[in-house]
Design a protein around this motif. Structure first.
Motif, PDB file in Angstrom:
ATOM      1  N   ARG A 168       0.837  -1.208   0.000  1.00 31.79           N
ATOM      2  CA  ARG A 168       0.000   0.000   0.000  1.00 31.79           C
ATOM      3  C   ARG A 168       0.867   1.252   0.000  1.00 31.79           C
ATOM      4  O   ARG A 168       0.574   2.232  -0.703  1.00 31.79           O
ATOM      5  N   VAL A 205      -9.783   8.813   4.119  1.00 33.85           N
ATOM      6  CA  VAL A 205      -8.614   8.214   3.466  1.00 33.85           C
ATOM      7  C   VAL A 205      -8.220   6.950   4.226  1.00 33.85           C
ATOM      8  O   VAL A 205      -7.813   7.022   5.393  1.00 33.85           O
ATOM      9  N   PRO A 206      -8.333   5.775   3.610  1.00 33.40           N
ATOM     10  CA  PRO A 206      -8.012   4.536   4.334  1.00 33.40           C
ATOM     11  C   PRO A 206      -6.596   4.505   4.905  1.00 33.40           C
ATOM     12  O   PRO A 206      -6.389   4.055   6.030  1.00 33.40           O
ATOM     13  N   LEU A 207      -5.614   4.999   4.123  1.00 31.71           N
ATOM     14  CA  LEU A 207      -4.248   5.026   4.636  1.00 31.71           C
ATOM     15  C   LEU A 207      -4.000   6.402   5.257  1.00 31.71           C
ATOM     16  O   LEU A 207      -3.327   7.256   4.706  1.00 31.71           O
ATOM     17  N   GLU A 261     -12.326   9.973  -4.881  1.00 28.03           N
ATOM     18  CA  GLU A 261     -12.800   8.637  -4.488  1.00 28.03           C
ATOM     19  C   GLU A 261     -12.311   7.545  -5.431  1.00 28.03           C
ATOM     20  O   GLU A 261     -12.269   6.367  -5.051  1.00 28.03           O
ATOM     21  N   GLU A 262     -11.910   7.900  -6.641  1.00 34.33           N
ATOM     22  CA  GLU A 262     -11.426   6.899  -7.596  1.00 34.33           C
ATOM     23  C   GLU A 262      -9.979   6.494  -7.355  1.00 34.33           C
ATOM     24  O   GLU A 262      -9.517   5.486  -7.906  1.00 34.33           O
ATOM     25  N   VAL A 263      -9.261   7.273  -6.558  1.00 32.93           N
ATOM     26  CA  VAL A 263      -7.829   7.000  -6.362  1.00 32.93           C
ATOM     27  C   VAL A 263      -7.455   6.857  -4.887  1.00 32.93           C
ATOM     28  O   VAL A 263      -6.275   6.949  -4.531  1.00 32.93           O
ATOM     29  N   LEU A 264      -8.430   6.622  -4.023  1.00 31.30           N
ATOM     30  CA  LEU A 264      -8.138   6.559  -2.592  1.00 31.30           C
ATOM     31  C   LEU A 264      -7.139   5.465  -2.230  1.00 31.30           C
ATOM     32  O   LEU A 264      -6.444   5.577  -1.210  1.00 31.30           O
ATOM     33  N   ASP A 265      -7.033   4.426  -3.065  1.00 27.71           N
ATOM     34  CA  ASP A 265      -6.062   3.379  -2.787  1.00 27.71           C
ATOM     35  C   ASP A 265      -4.631   3.818  -3.081  1.00 27.71           C
ATOM     36  O   ASP A 265      -3.681   3.110  -2.764  1.00 27.71           O
ATOM     37  N   ARG A 266      -4.479   5.017  -3.670  1.00 25.60           N
ATOM     38  CA  ARG A 266      -3.143   5.543  -3.977  1.00 25.60           C
ATOM     39  C   ARG A 266      -2.870   6.859  -3.255  1.00 25.60           C
ATOM     40  O   ARG A 266      -1.971   7.598  -3.614  1.00 25.60           O
ATOM     41  N   ALA A 313       2.413   1.808  -3.429  1.00 24.32           N
ATOM     42  CA  ALA A 313       1.463   2.165  -4.489  1.00 24.32           C
ATOM     43  C   ALA A 313       1.024   3.627  -4.427  1.00 24.32           C
ATOM     44  O   ALA A 313       0.330   4.100  -5.331  1.00 24.32           O
ATOM     45  N   LEU A 314       1.441   4.352  -3.405  1.00 21.38           N
ATOM     46  CA  LEU A 314       0.990   5.729  -3.242  1.00 21.38           C
ATOM     47  C   LEU A 314       1.444   6.617  -4.394  1.00 21.38           C
ATOM     48  O   LEU A 314       2.562   6.499  -4.887  1.00 21.38           O
TER      49      LEU A 314
END
Length: 278
Positions: free
Chosen positions: A19, A228-230, A206-211, A22-23
């Motif tokens: 994770r 933000v999850p992270l 919201e489309e890129v919250l995993d990054r 991938a940021l």
């Protein structure tokens, strides 16, 4: 039915390496997140530069005023800055030698709101002796900042909450940071400001919250801790955790700028590890 307490943040060391690697965006508060005892250290600034050099877009998200944000956008190694708790964003296009600016209110609405805010600020300061208008107020456009811990006090957090309550009772929004109570008349916050910035410059947040990662330290960072999850709190977030409904997912060992440096090093180390595996 008893509501369960929010989960406590885990140590940053528990953050998944994949994770971190991938940021593509690092969002960060400034006061007491990038700074240490009111100063931006060489190490914290170098961490910003190192993240930018590695290809990450760094975006400070702060309660600080428009005047400061113009300087940050022009001179710091950042992709953009969100200021006054989401009321504005600035992004410098160095190739074109121009700065892009977005403001949430027009001049007429802003000036009308200021009259109400000044009256509420006077009421709050009368109720909480020792509080004062923040020294950076002349550089603000959309909010009023009441200082309880930067150039005065520090006053107890309960007194800051009392100041915020007076603003809210008067119909304003109010957020407590580590040093100021910021108040404004409008429906924005740090998260709303970021959503507009991302949609304008990149793609919907919201489309890129995993990054995306967010680093902060105080109650006015709560919207981003929750979204933000992270999300990462520097160590000095600890006293505020009981009052934050959505605490950060992780916490650093270091406080202030040292915590941000710790986070940046973890991200860069994770990227190196993933590249080596690849």
């Amino acid at each position: 039915m008893t509501r369960s307490a929010p989960a406590l943040p885990r140590p940053l060391a528990a953050a998944p390496t994949a994770r971190l690697a991938a940021l593509r965006w690092v969002l960060t508060d400034i006061d007491d997140t990038l700074t240490t005892e009111g100063r931006l250290t060489a190490e914290a600034y170098a961490a910003l530069e190192a993240l930018q050099a590695a290809g990450l877009r760094v975006v400070p998200v702060t309660g600080r005023p428009a005047g400061w944000c113009d300087m940050v956008a022009r001179f710091w190694p950042v992709a953009a800055v969100v200021g006054e708790n989401g009321a504005l964003w600035y992004a410098m296009d160095h190739a074109a030698r121009r700065i892009r600016r977005h403001h949430v209110q027009d001049d007429a609405a802003r000036l009308a709101a200021r009259v109400r805010l000044d009256a509420l600020a006077a009421q709050a300061m009368a109720a909480v002796p020792g509080s004062r208008i923040a020294a950076d107020q002349p550089f603000r456009m959309f909010d009023v900042a009441v200082d309880f811990a930067e150039d005065t006090g520090p006053l107890p957090l309960a007194q800051a909450e009392r100041i915020a309550a007076i603003f809210r009772e008067g119909g304003a929004e109010a957020k407590v940071s580590s040093i100021h109570v910021n108040a404004w008349i409008g429906s924005w916050d740090k998260l709303a400001g970021l959503r507009h910035l991302f949609a304008a410059l990149w793609q919907p947040l919201e489309e890129v919250l995993d990054r995306v990662a967010f680093v902060g330290d105080s109650p006015n960072d709560a919207p981003l801790f929750g979204a933000v999850p992270l999300s990462v709190g520097v160590a000095n977030v600890a006293p505020f955790l009981p009052g934050i409904a959505a605490p950060p997912a992780f916490v650093t060992e270091g406080a202030g700028g040292a915590g941000f440096v710790e986070f940046a090093r973890a991200v860069l180390a994770a990227r190196t590890m993933e590249e080596t595996r690849g």
